[in-house]
Design an enzyme around this catalytic site. Sequence first.
Site, mmCIF file in Angstrom:
data_model
loop_
_atom_site.group_PDB
_atom_site.id
_atom_site.type_symbol
_atom_site.label_atom_id
_atom_site.label_comp_id
_atom_site.label_asym_id
_atom_site.label_seq_id
_atom_site.Cartn_x
_atom_site.Cartn_y
_atom_site.Cartn_z
ATOM 1 N N HIS A 20 -21.949 -8.320 -42.170
ATOM 2 C CA HIS A 20 -23.122 -9.161 -41.906
ATOM 3 C C HIS A 20 -24.029 -8.458 -40.903
ATOM 4 C CE1 HIS A 20 -25.546 -12.490 -40.420
ATOM 5 N NE2 HIS A 20 -25.227 -13.131 -41.526
ATOM 6 N N CYS A 28 -28.508 -10.683 -45.660
ATOM 7 C CA CYS A 28 -28.940 -11.889 -44.933
ATOM 8 C C CYS A 28 -30.415 -11.743 -44.583
ATOM 9 C CB CYS A 28 -28.099 -12.071 -43.666
ATOM 10 S SG CYS A 28 -28.684 -13.461 -42.668
ATOM 11 N N HIS A 68 -27.024 -14.387 -48.012
ATOM 12 C CA HIS A 68 -27.446 -15.479 -47.123
ATOM 13 C C HIS A 68 -28.955 -15.530 -47.246
ATOM 14 C CE1 HIS A 68 -23.983 -15.347 -43.905
ATOM 15 N NE2 HIS A 68 -23.549 -15.709 -45.092
ATOM 16 N N ASP A 94 -28.539 -21.084 -45.227
ATOM 17 C CA ASP A 94 -27.987 -20.902 -43.888
ATOM 18 C C ASP A 94 -28.859 -21.670 -42.909
ATOM 19 O OD1 ASP A 94 -26.264 -19.947 -42.042
ATOM 20 O OD2 ASP A 94 -26.767 -17.832 -42.270
ATOM 21 N N HIS A 95 -28.222 -22.144 -41.850
ATOM 22 C CA HIS A 95 -28.959 -22.756 -40.744
ATOM 23 C C HIS A 95 -30.047 -23.722 -41.218
ATOM 24 C CE1 HIS A 95 -27.989 -19.003 -38.102
ATOM 25 N NE2 HIS A 95 -26.919 -19.534 -38.654
ATOM 26 N N TYR A 116 -25.682 -26.204 -38.906
ATOM 27 C CA TYR A 116 -24.817 -26.520 -40.053
ATOM 28 C C TYR A 116 -24.718 -28.017 -40.346
ATOM 29 C CZ TYR A 116 -23.703 -21.637 -40.384
ATOM 30 O OH TYR A 116 -23.807 -20.277 -40.573
HETATM 31 C C1 DNO Z 1 -24.564 -17.474 -38.855
HETATM 32 C C2 DNO Z 1 -23.751 -16.649 -39.732
HETATM 33 C C3 DNO Z 1 -22.953 -15.647 -38.933
HETATM 34 C C4 DNO Z 1 -21.976 -14.911 -39.812
HETATM 35 C C5 DNO Z 1 -21.162 -13.850 -39.114
HETATM 36 C C6 DNO Z 1 -20.377 -13.041 -40.122
HETATM 37 O O1 DNO Z 1 -24.606 -18.659 -38.983
HETATM 38 O O2 DNO Z 1 -24.483 -16.059 -40.699
HETATM 39 O O3 DNO Z 1 -22.245 -16.344 -37.946
HETATM 40 O O4 DNO Z 1 -21.071 -15.814 -40.337
HETATM 41 O O5 DNO Z 1 -21.941 -13.020 -38.351
HETATM 42 O O6 DNO Z 1 -19.297 -12.446 -39.502
#
Ligand code: DNO
Length: 387
Positions: free
Chosen positions: A234, A272, A299, A346-347, A363
């Site tokens: 990531h 991501c 992501h 995400d987020h 989340y």
């Molecule tokens: C954020 C996520 C990161 C991800 C880690 C992977 O919400 O995208 O916390 O899970 O960096 O190891």
Amino acid sequence: MMHETMRWFGPGDPVSLQDLRQAGCAGVVTALHQVPVGHVWTIQDIQARKDLAEAAGLTWTVVESLPVSDDIKRWKDDCELHVRNYMESLHNLGACGIRVVTYNFMPVFDWLRTDTGYALPGGSLALRFERVAFIAFDLFMLRRPGAEKDYSKREIRLAEEWMQNHATAEQAVVFKSVLLGLPGSTGQFTPEKVLAELDAYGDIDRLTLQENLFRFLTRIIPAAEEAGIRMAIHPDDPPYAVFGLPRVVSTESDLQQIIDSVPSASNGFCYCTGSLGVRADNDLPGIIDRLGDHIHFLHLRNTTKDTEGNFFEAGHLDGDADMVTIVDRLLQLMARRKVDLHVRPDHGHQMLDDLHKTTYPGYSAIGRLKGLAELRGLQHGLAAKFV
Ligand code: DNO
């Protein structure tokens, strides 16, 4: 087509597996957060988590994360034991049918924000990183020894002004947000703990950290191959050095070097858009074109940034990343590679009923459901032209 999933933090997550299913997921992304970092994930524990997902009608498709210990990142102390345990965990995950594992190589912290409740005009809340507030934290709240040398005179002056212009309660928001524990924990770092951890990285510069990552990959990628697992590193968030700590997964060139360090179909990355997109010099569609063969997980989220280094998390189709072009390129990539990548929003924003609930920052259920629905609509609309 992309397989839609969401992250679940395990039985303690206030958002249930049923909630994810109702949101339209077929797969779930999860991790054994209860296992201390560096220890082995046993077949029994992995199977138990798999069973939980399946009982709710979902498949555990991606591990996020199998965490890499700071001893490995520093290549010191219990490093050798942790590497061996990591390989054993991969072996066990493979035996249970898991095919994608996400991890990161950020020293000490995972993602960092200065405000987890940044109010958007409509009243929903987003995650935000305000650069001057972060510098003020580093210089005047954490009081990291030698921090001044990492900032310009102008930045230091702006951070002093920030302290003068913000009340104790506003400073407390920054303090609490920056010191959030790792994802999946409800704990907080303390300044003492952070200073001790940073100190342990004292002699590790960018090149050493990168070498340690390559050493780690040299050891674990063959184990991943054997287990039938694709590793997805990531990107750093934010994608640059923080607290004087190097970060080595921030740019396209970093990703290219990682891929080249151990050539293998098992050595890839998590694309991501939220993390990579914070740097204006990262060409998001171009990364798909050039490094697409090594993308093992997606992501898709969005940020709005300014030239001062501030950013907040925008709606999944808003913000600076051109999500229409990105999803279009990803559909072309998957058609060419003949694979279906797993994707998660995400987020999400904290909104509607979730404003009255306590969930892991970023989340909550409804904001992610909205993000997922937007991505799904986009994908189906664009995919129509591939039929
Ligand atoms: C954020 C996520 C990161 C991800 C880690 C992977 O919400 O995208 O916390 O899970 O960096 O190891």
